[in-house]
Design a protein around this motif. Sequence first.
Motif, mmCIF file in Angstrom:
data_model
loop_
_atom_site.group_PDB
_atom_site.id
_atom_site.type_symbol
_atom_site.label_atom_id
_atom_site.label_comp_id
_atom_site.label_asym_id
_atom_site.label_seq_id
_atom_site.Cartn_x
_atom_site.Cartn_y
_atom_site.Cartn_z
ATOM 1 N N ALA A 33 36.875 65.746 64.356
ATOM 2 C CA ALA A 33 36.659 64.658 63.404
ATOM 3 C C ALA A 33 35.174 64.508 63.122
ATOM 4 C CB ALA A 33 37.226 63.350 63.960
ATOM 5 N N ALA A 34 34.812 64.543 61.842
ATOM 6 C CA ALA A 34 33.407 64.393 61.460
ATOM 7 C C ALA A 34 33.058 62.915 61.460
ATOM 8 C CB ALA A 34 33.172 65.005 60.079
ATOM 9 N N ALA A 35 33.046 62.335 62.645
ATOM 10 C CA ALA A 35 32.808 60.899 62.777
ATOM 11 C C ALA A 35 31.869 60.642 63.943
ATOM 12 C CB ALA A 35 34.136 60.177 62.998
ATOM 13 N N ASN A 36 30.976 59.712 63.738
ATOM 14 C CA ASN A 36 30.030 59.328 64.779
ATOM 15 C C ASN A 36 29.960 57.806 64.850
ATOM 16 O OD1 ASN A 36 28.483 62.042 65.472
ATOM 17 N ND2 ASN A 36 28.703 61.965 63.239
ATOM 18 N N GLY A 37 29.594 57.300 66.004
ATOM 19 C CA GLY A 37 29.505 55.858 66.152
ATOM 20 C C GLY A 37 28.426 55.477 67.145
ATOM 21 N N PRO A 38 28.079 54.209 67.188
ATOM 22 C CA PRO A 38 27.057 53.745 68.124
ATOM 23 C C PRO A 38 27.604 53.692 69.547
ATOM 24 C CG PRO A 38 28.049 51.893 67.007
ATOM 25 C CD PRO A 38 28.621 53.116 66.362
ATOM 26 N N ALA A 39 26.721 53.718 70.493
ATOM 27 C CA ALA A 39 27.126 53.578 71.886
ATOM 28 C C ALA A 39 27.620 52.156 72.108
ATOM 29 C CB ALA A 39 25.965 53.880 72.820
ATOM 30 N N VAL A 40 28.679 52.025 72.873
ATOM 31 C CA VAL A 40 29.224 50.711 73.213
ATOM 32 C C VAL A 40 29.294 50.597 74.730
ATOM 33 C CG1 VAL A 40 30.547 50.470 71.083
ATOM 34 C CG2 VAL A 40 31.611 51.567 73.067
ATOM 35 N N ASP B 151 45.741 62.671 60.610
ATOM 36 C CA ASP B 151 44.409 62.833 60.040
ATOM 37 C C ASP B 151 43.333 62.664 61.114
ATOM 38 O OD1 ASP B 151 42.510 62.886 57.700
ATOM 39 O OD2 ASP B 151 42.025 60.919 58.537
ATOM 40 N N PRO B 152 42.445 63.651 61.275
ATOM 41 C CA PRO B 152 41.425 63.559 62.327
ATOM 42 C C PRO B 152 40.517 62.340 62.193
ATOM 43 C CG PRO B 152 41.613 65.814 61.520
ATOM 44 C CD PRO B 152 42.416 64.958 60.595
ATOM 45 N N GLN B 153 40.106 62.020 60.947
ATOM 46 C CA GLN B 153 39.199 60.892 60.765
ATOM 47 C C GLN B 153 39.860 59.575 61.154
ATOM 48 O OE1 GLN B 153 36.869 63.486 60.289
ATOM 49 N NE2 GLN B 153 35.837 61.646 59.559
ATOM 50 N N ALA B 154 41.115 59.397 60.717
ATOM 51 C CA ALA B 154 41.840 58.170 61.049
ATOM 52 C C ALA B 154 42.051 58.055 62.551
ATOM 53 C CB ALA B 154 43.179 58.136 60.315
ATOM 54 N N ALA B 155 42.350 59.185 63.189
ATOM 55 C CA ALA B 155 42.559 59.176 64.638
ATOM 56 C C ALA B 155 41.274 58.794 65.364
ATOM 57 C CB ALA B 155 43.052 60.538 65.105
ATOM 58 N N ALA B 156 40.150 59.354 64.914
ATOM 59 C CA ALA B 156 38.870 59.045 65.552
ATOM 60 C C ALA B 156 38.539 57.563 65.421
ATOM 61 C CB ALA B 156 37.763 59.893 64.929
ATOM 62 N N THR B 157 38.849 56.984 64.262
ATOM 63 C CA THR B 157 38.598 55.557 64.049
ATOM 64 C C THR B 157 39.399 54.709 65.029
ATOM 65 O OG1 THR B 157 38.124 55.875 61.690
ATOM 66 C CG2 THR B 157 38.798 53.661 62.382
ATOM 67 N N GLU B 158 40.669 55.097 65.271
ATOM 68 C CA GLU B 158 41.512 54.349 66.221
ATOM 69 C C GLU B 158 40.984 54.465 67.641
ATOM 70 O OE1 GLU B 158 45.735 53.677 66.077
ATOM 71 O OE2 GLU B 158 45.898 55.125 64.432
ATOM 72 N N VAL B 159 40.643 55.693 68.027
ATOM 73 C CA VAL B 159 40.150 55.908 69.393
ATOM 74 C C VAL B 159 38.862 55.128 69.624
ATOM 75 C CG1 VAL B 159 39.274 57.613 71.019
ATOM 76 C CG2 VAL B 159 41.273 58.156 69.610
ATOM 77 N N GLN B 160 37.965 55.183 68.656
ATOM 78 C CA GLN B 160 36.698 54.466 68.785
ATOM 79 C C GLN B 160 36.922 52.963 68.941
ATOM 80 O OE1 GLN B 160 34.182 54.399 65.287
ATOM 81 N NE2 GLN B 160 32.311 54.276 66.513
ATOM 82 N N ALA B 161 37.859 52.408 68.145
ATOM 83 C CA ALA B 161 38.133 50.974 68.229
ATOM 84 C C ALA B 161 38.690 50.592 69.596
ATOM 85 C CB ALA B 161 39.120 50.575 67.129
ATOM 86 N N VAL B 162 39.503 51.457 70.169
ATOM 87 C CA VAL B 162 40.068 51.178 71.495
ATOM 88 C C VAL B 162 38.967 51.145 72.550
ATOM 89 C CG1 VAL B 162 41.546 52.089 73.335
ATOM 90 C CG2 VAL B 162 42.354 52.102 70.962
ATOM 91 N N LEU B 163 38.126 52.166 72.551
ATOM 92 C CA LEU B 163 37.099 52.259 73.586
ATOM 93 C C LEU B 163 35.984 51.223 73.410
ATOM 94 C CD1 LEU B 163 36.860 56.118 74.054
ATOM 95 C CD2 LEU B 163 37.997 54.429 75.524
ATOM 96 N N ALA B 164 35.882 50.646 72.209
ATOM 97 C CA ALA B 164 34.869 49.615 71.976
ATOM 98 C C ALA B 164 35.418 48.204 72.145
ATOM 99 C CB ALA B 164 34.290 49.757 70.565
ATOM 100 N N ASP B 165 36.730 48.059 72.319
ATOM 101 C CA ASP B 165 37.343 46.742 72.428
ATOM 102 C C ASP B 165 36.875 46.025 73.698
ATOM 103 O OD1 ASP B 165 39.619 44.725 73.102
ATOM 104 O OD2 ASP B 165 40.159 45.427 71.085
ATOM 105 N N LYS B 166 36.654 44.728 73.558
ATOM 106 C CA LYS B 166 36.158 43.969 74.710
ATOM 107 C C LYS B 166 37.168 43.883 75.842
ATOM 108 C CE LYS B 166 37.453 39.353 72.976
ATOM 109 N NZ LYS B 166 36.927 38.017 72.608
ATOM 110 N N ARG B 167 38.447 44.200 75.572
ATOM 111 C CA ARG B 167 39.464 44.237 76.628
ATOM 112 C C ARG B 167 39.543 45.603 77.287
ATOM 113 N NH1 ARG B 167 44.240 42.719 72.753
ATOM 114 N NH2 ARG B 167 42.938 44.130 71.485
ATOM 115 N N GLY B 168 38.699 46.542 76.833
ATOM 116 C CA GLY B 168 38.714 47.902 77.363
ATOM 117 C C GLY B 168 37.809 48.091 78.556
ATOM 118 N N TRP B 169 37.488 49.379 78.818
ATOM 119 C CA TRP B 169 36.748 49.697 80.037
ATOM 120 C C TRP B 169 35.284 49.258 80.006
ATOM 121 C CZ3 TRP B 169 39.591 50.194 83.990
ATOM 122 C CH2 TRP B 169 40.847 50.814 83.916
#
Length: 293
Positions: free
Chosen positions: A117-124, A143-161
């Motif tokens: 996925a050609a997607a990048n995001g800030p460190a959380v 879709d790789p881009q849509a999947a990356a967006t979902e994964v990123q949102a999960v790992l950035a969620d305040k209820r996550g790790w």
Amino acid sequence: MFPKKGPSVPAATEPRSTPTRGRRRAKPQRRRNRLGMGVALVGSLAVLGAAAVALGTSEGTPGGGKPSLQARAVPSEAADQGTESPAPASPSGTPQPSGTPQTTPPQTAPTGTFTVAAANGPAVGTGNIRRYRVEVEGGIGIDPQAAATEVQAVLADKRGWTADRRNGFQLVSDGTYDFTVKIASPATTDRICATKGLDTKGEVNCDVDDQVMVNSKRWLTGSPEFSGPIEEYRALIINHEVGHRIQHNHEGCPGPGKLAPAMMQQIYGLKGCKPNAWPYTAEGKYISGPPAP
């Protein structure tokens, strides 16, 4: 699946119905004139036309249009590395809770190759920031881009790790990375997981080497044990497998009516707990349970 280490019937066809022939009417005693014969001929042609329509086939039956697609049966679930051990009953034999997103996965033609996925995001988060990328196998309808967006949102969620204040994550598409989240067909997931002796049986996920393997069947259809939106189940997949990466082991149900820990193998039954996708509550409290195999 979740641990870290350690079930086609062709489309039914309706029988062709052969029109019942009516009894032949007794020939009139008087001679028919030419007009009467013409009428009889037209009537016969009408009967033959109706018979032809009755013998026609509809879509989904042999000789009539496209047959309906049938999804291939898939074996029962197995362990993810961490390693989920085989369950005594397959998902198809498990009663489906109300609201569970159980659908038939679309027929696909997996390619065995992956697209990053050609997607990048800030460190959380804080502490140890782990760089990761998302890859999706071709031909599985994701879709790789849509999947990356979902994964990123999960790992950035305040209820996550990141709520532990010791771990952080950053989505990248190039350069160095610590692990990859790969979404693949059941067959490809099985093949990659088997390199470490894991038998995922076309059903579950695994965590091997630097790869979090996500079975596309689970990503698209959820679990018969998880009643809730498909997005929540996807969050559980990511949180469970990444939890193994940061050294969390399996946990059991803490008690009837309580939330299941994210590190619980919820696909094998909730044991009285409520389904839950997150390791922490919105208030930052860890959702724990007793140690489990």
